[in-house]
Design a protein around this motif. Structure first.
Motif, PDB file in Angstrom:
ATOM      1  N   THR A 582       0.824  -1.218   0.000  1.00  0.00           N
ATOM      2  CA  THR A 582       0.000   0.000   0.000  1.00  0.00           C
ATOM      3  C   THR A 582       0.853   1.261   0.000  1.00  0.00           C
ATOM      4  O   THR A 582       0.317   2.365  -0.057  1.00  0.00           O
ATOM      5  CB  THR A 582      -0.934   0.021   1.220  1.00  0.00           C
ATOM      6  N   VAL A 583       2.157   1.114   0.105  1.00  0.00           N
ATOM      7  CA  VAL A 583       3.081   2.246   0.100  1.00  0.00           C
ATOM      8  C   VAL A 583       3.982   2.149  -1.125  1.00  0.00           C
ATOM      9  O   VAL A 583       4.012   1.129  -1.813  1.00  0.00           O
ATOM     10  CB  VAL A 583       3.927   2.264   1.393  1.00  0.00           C
ATOM     11  N   ASP A 584       4.718   3.236  -1.402  1.00  0.00           N
ATOM     12  CA  ASP A 584       5.546   3.278  -2.614  1.00  0.00           C
ATOM     13  C   ASP A 584       6.584   2.163  -2.649  1.00  0.00           C
ATOM     14  O   ASP A 584       6.816   1.541  -3.688  1.00  0.00           O
ATOM     15  CB  ASP A 584       6.239   4.639  -2.727  1.00  0.00           C
ATOM     16  N   GLU A 585       7.247   1.913  -1.519  1.00  0.00           N
ATOM     17  CA  GLU A 585       8.233   0.847  -1.429  1.00  0.00           C
ATOM     18  C   GLU A 585       7.693  -0.229  -0.489  1.00  0.00           C
ATOM     19  O   GLU A 585       7.318   0.077   0.641  1.00  0.00           O
ATOM     20  CB  GLU A 585       9.569   1.388  -0.917  1.00  0.00           C
ATOM     21  N   PRO A 586       7.611  -1.488  -0.951  1.00  0.00           N
ATOM     22  CA  PRO A 586       7.025  -2.543  -0.116  1.00  0.00           C
ATOM     23  C   PRO A 586       7.664  -2.619   1.265  1.00  0.00           C
ATOM     24  O   PRO A 586       8.878  -2.464   1.422  1.00  0.00           O
ATOM     25  CB  PRO A 586       7.304  -3.818  -0.917  1.00  0.00           C
ATOM     26  N   ILE A 587       6.826  -2.840   2.259  1.00  0.00           N
ATOM     27  CA  ILE A 587       7.293  -3.025   3.631  1.00  0.00           C
ATOM     28  C   ILE A 587       7.133  -4.494   3.983  1.00  0.00           C
ATOM     29  O   ILE A 587       6.099  -5.106   3.719  1.00  0.00           O
ATOM     30  CB  ILE A 587       6.484  -2.152   4.610  1.00  0.00           C
ATOM     31  N   CYS A 588       8.164  -5.059   4.569  1.00  0.00           N
ATOM     32  CA  CYS A 588       8.151  -6.470   4.943  1.00  0.00           C
ATOM     33  C   CYS A 588       8.339  -6.588   6.453  1.00  0.00           C
ATOM     34  O   CYS A 588       9.211  -5.929   7.036  1.00  0.00           O
ATOM     35  CB  CYS A 588       9.264  -7.204   4.201  1.00  0.00           C
ATOM     36  N   GLN A 589       7.520  -7.414   7.094  1.00  0.00           N
ATOM     37  CA  GLN A 589       7.688  -7.647   8.525  1.00  0.00           C
ATOM     38  C   GLN A 589       7.307  -9.080   8.871  1.00  0.00           C
ATOM     39  O   GLN A 589       6.460  -9.698   8.228  1.00  0.00           O
ATOM     40  CB  GLN A 589       6.854  -6.659   9.345  1.00  0.00           C
ATOM     41  N   ARG A 590       7.956  -9.588   9.905  1.00  0.00           N
ATOM     42  CA  ARG A 590       7.660 -10.948  10.355  1.00  0.00           C
ATOM     43  C   ARG A 590       6.365 -10.944  11.156  1.00  0.00           C
ATOM     44  O   ARG A 590       6.107 -10.028  11.935  1.00  0.00           O
ATOM     45  CB  ARG A 590       8.807 -11.479  11.213  1.00  0.00           C
TER      46      ARG A 590
END
Length: 599
Positions: A582-590
């Motif tokens: 949903t943001v310009d650069e993908p966010i990844c989290q565990r």
């Protein structure tokens, strides 16, 4: 139709580009018009477009990216428009003028250097004599216009004065009009607040004229307001060294800092980053994400090479400033290296590449040395035994330290690097392999990958994005003692971080279906559970969830990989990762899911 139309023609490299030069001339010559085509236009279609306009005077902007096409077009123009007066201008024709006009007799005039003062005078003289160029040429024989080359009544080519400069602050108008902005605001708009460069790099034409000239800041702010008011996507400054004078560039940065938060315009600058001081760094740190992007021409880290081309780099300051700005996480950094500089053989470039690669900037562009007419680099051809293309883009073919074979190989190297690193693909995988298999030597990794690439014949064909992941996997499994499972995990992780997560190569072991019951429970369960990771989450429908998010399970703790070449050892630990698009650069989290050993 205007029978005395003055038309300025630009042949841009891409449709996304706009031409600054023809817009300057449109504003400098009242009543004149512009036509923008691209070098991808078919030649006869291009000729037809120009013929339809039926200009009385046709001015053609000549640059390194279009000059070969211009040469072909010039040969066709007399048949289509025999009575049209043709003027050529730009860096490609400002030097070697007599030879150019002799080879292309249909060219009536050449503008040498900046044309915002010279061309209005020439057009005015043509208009005064009803476009009788013989009368104008007679006048020029008696009193020339600085910057204009012409053909005298005797047929002799008169080159006029050397390359000229305009009164930048007083005579050069603002190039853009409000009525055209709706059509071009999504393209790249070029702009400048200074002309000239304080440095004297041998390979560059910017130092051909002495000194740096600046626009008044009051005018700059007004013109930047224009761009912001019209919601343009990107303004690319063509100032050769944006930070040449602090009293000029710092107020511009402060202006950008004060723009509304919802301003989407991105401003691109080329800077000598080693000359930024603490006050400037503080301003850069405060800029909203995406407001600014910086291009830094490093070119080489070999002191002897830099000295040969009259360039001074303060390498430690460059490296420190880049690392610090990368830590701001608010702007794109683009750095450049040039292949083929004096004394920079394979071993030297190996070191320059590794030095710059370690900075992990957003883009590392690899260019090839060019021998531009009028540049001091021409004086180094004999001492360094250079051979180069006699036609545009005049790229190096050979030097005393690089054979043609090595130069040719570097083109494949650049292609591979462009498809992967500069496209933002497979960076985690590449950096893992560099650290674990090549002891941190990035050049050796990309060198081996390029050799393998050529062995497969891949340098001769085009490639789909999906196939790139399989190529890297096949190379790594052949070159290093690695498990196929590890490579699959690394490449799936990279694929989900690149290209908006939209590329899912079929030859990777995706497990969405395998865990769909567990992930469905996560998405439709207690909202507080999802909001622990996505505070604004609201379930709407599955299509929306699948478009915005993705959960993938990995056999390794992928969050231990990093892009700074200090990768920790990956551990065999089933891990569920949530990717947010949903943001310009993908966010990844565990995220916590009951999978594998957790069951």
């Amino acid at each position: 139709m205007d029978e005395n139309k003055i038309l300025w023609l630009a042949l841009n490299a891409k449709y996304s580009h706009t031409s600054l030069s023809v817009r300057y001339l449109r504003e400098a010559v009242p009543g004149s018009e512009i036509m923008e085509l691209t070098i991808n236009h078919q030649l006869l279609a291009m000729l037809g477009e120009i013929y339809s306009a039926k200009p009385k005077v046709l001015g053609i902007s000549c640059y390194i990216w279009n000059i070969e096409l211009v040469r072909s077009l010039l040969k066709l123009l007399p048949a289509a428009l025999p009575d049209t007066i043709i003027i050529c201008g730009g860096p490609e024709v400002s030097y070697g003028v007599a030879e150019f006009m002799q080879e292309y007799p249909m060219v009536d005039y050449v503008c040498r250097g900046e044309g915002e003062e010279a061309l209005p005078k020439l057009v005015e003289q043509l208009q005064e004599v009803d476009f009788d160029k013989s009368k104008v040429n007679s006048q020029l024989d008696m009193s020339n216009i600085p910057g204009i080359a012409w053909r005298s009544l005797t047929g002799q080519i008169n080159e006029g004065q050397d390359v000229t400069v305009a009164d930048f602050a007083g005579k050069v108008p603002f190039a853009y009009r409000a009525e055209e902005m709706a059509d071009i605001k999504e393209r790249i708009l070029y702009y400048e607040t200074s002309r000239g460069c304080p440095f004297s790099c041998a390979y560059c034409l910017s130092c051909a004229t002495a000194g740096v000239r600046f626009l008044p800041l009051e005018r700059v702010f007004k013109e930047l307001d224009f761009f912001v008011a019209h919601d343009v996507r990107q303004v690319k400054f063509v100032d050769r060294t944006f930070n040449a004078k602090k009293s000029h560039f710092l107020p511009i940065l402060q202006y950008l800092l004060k723009l509304p938060v919802d301003c989407r315009t991105n401003f691109h600058f080329e800077v000598a980053i080693d000359y930024l001081d603490e006050e400037v760094m503080q301003v850069l740190a405060q800029l909203p994400k995406g407001r600014v992007q910086l291009e830094i021409g490093i070119q080489s880290t070999n002191p002897a090479t830099l000295k040969a081309v009259s360039r001074v780099n303060h390498w430690q300051d460059i490296a420190d400033h880049i690392k610090r700005i990368m830590g701001f996480h608010n702007m794109h950094l683009h750095v450049d290296l040039i292949i083929g500089l004096p004394g920079e053989g394979m071993e030297s470039f190996h070191k320059s590449f590794n030095d710059v690669y370690a900075l992990q900037t957003d883009m590392l562009q690899l260019g090839f040395l060019k021998f531009l007419k009028g540049a001091a680099m021409m004086n180094l051809v004999q001492p360094y035994h250079y051979r180069y293309m006699p036609m545009a883009p005049y790229e190096v073919l050979q030097s005393d330290v690089l054979s043609y074979g090595e130069i040719r190989w570097f083109h494949s190297f650049e292609q591979v690097f462009e498809l992967y690193y500069n496209a933002g693909r497979c960076r985690q995988t590449a950096n893992y392999l560099i650290q674990e298999c090549e002891q941190g030597d990035a050049f050796v990794f990309w060198q081996k990958f390029t050799d393998w690439w050529e062995e497969q014949g891949f340098h001769k064909i085009g490639h789909s994005t999906k196939n790139l992941y399989g190529y890297l996997r096949d190379f790594a499994l052949a070159a290093y003692e690695l498990s196929a499972e590890l490579m699959d995990n690394l490449l799936r992780y990279d694929a989900l971080l690149s290209d908006g997560g939209k590329i899912r190569p079929e030859n990777l072991d995706w497990n969405r279906l395998q865990y769909q019951d567990i992930t469905a429970d996560f998405w439709k369960g207690a909202p507080s559970r999802v909001r622990a990771y996505l505070p604004d989450y609201e379930f709407t429908n599955w299509r929306d969830v699948n478009k915005k998010y993705h959960i993938e399970v990995f056999a390794y703790n992928m969050m231990l990989t990093s892009q700074d070449l200090t990768c920790q050892k990956l551990t065999c630990q089933p891990t569920a990762l949530l990717f947010d698009y949903t943001v310009d650069e993908p966010i990844c989290q565990r995220i916590e899911l009951k999978i594998g050993d957790d069951e």
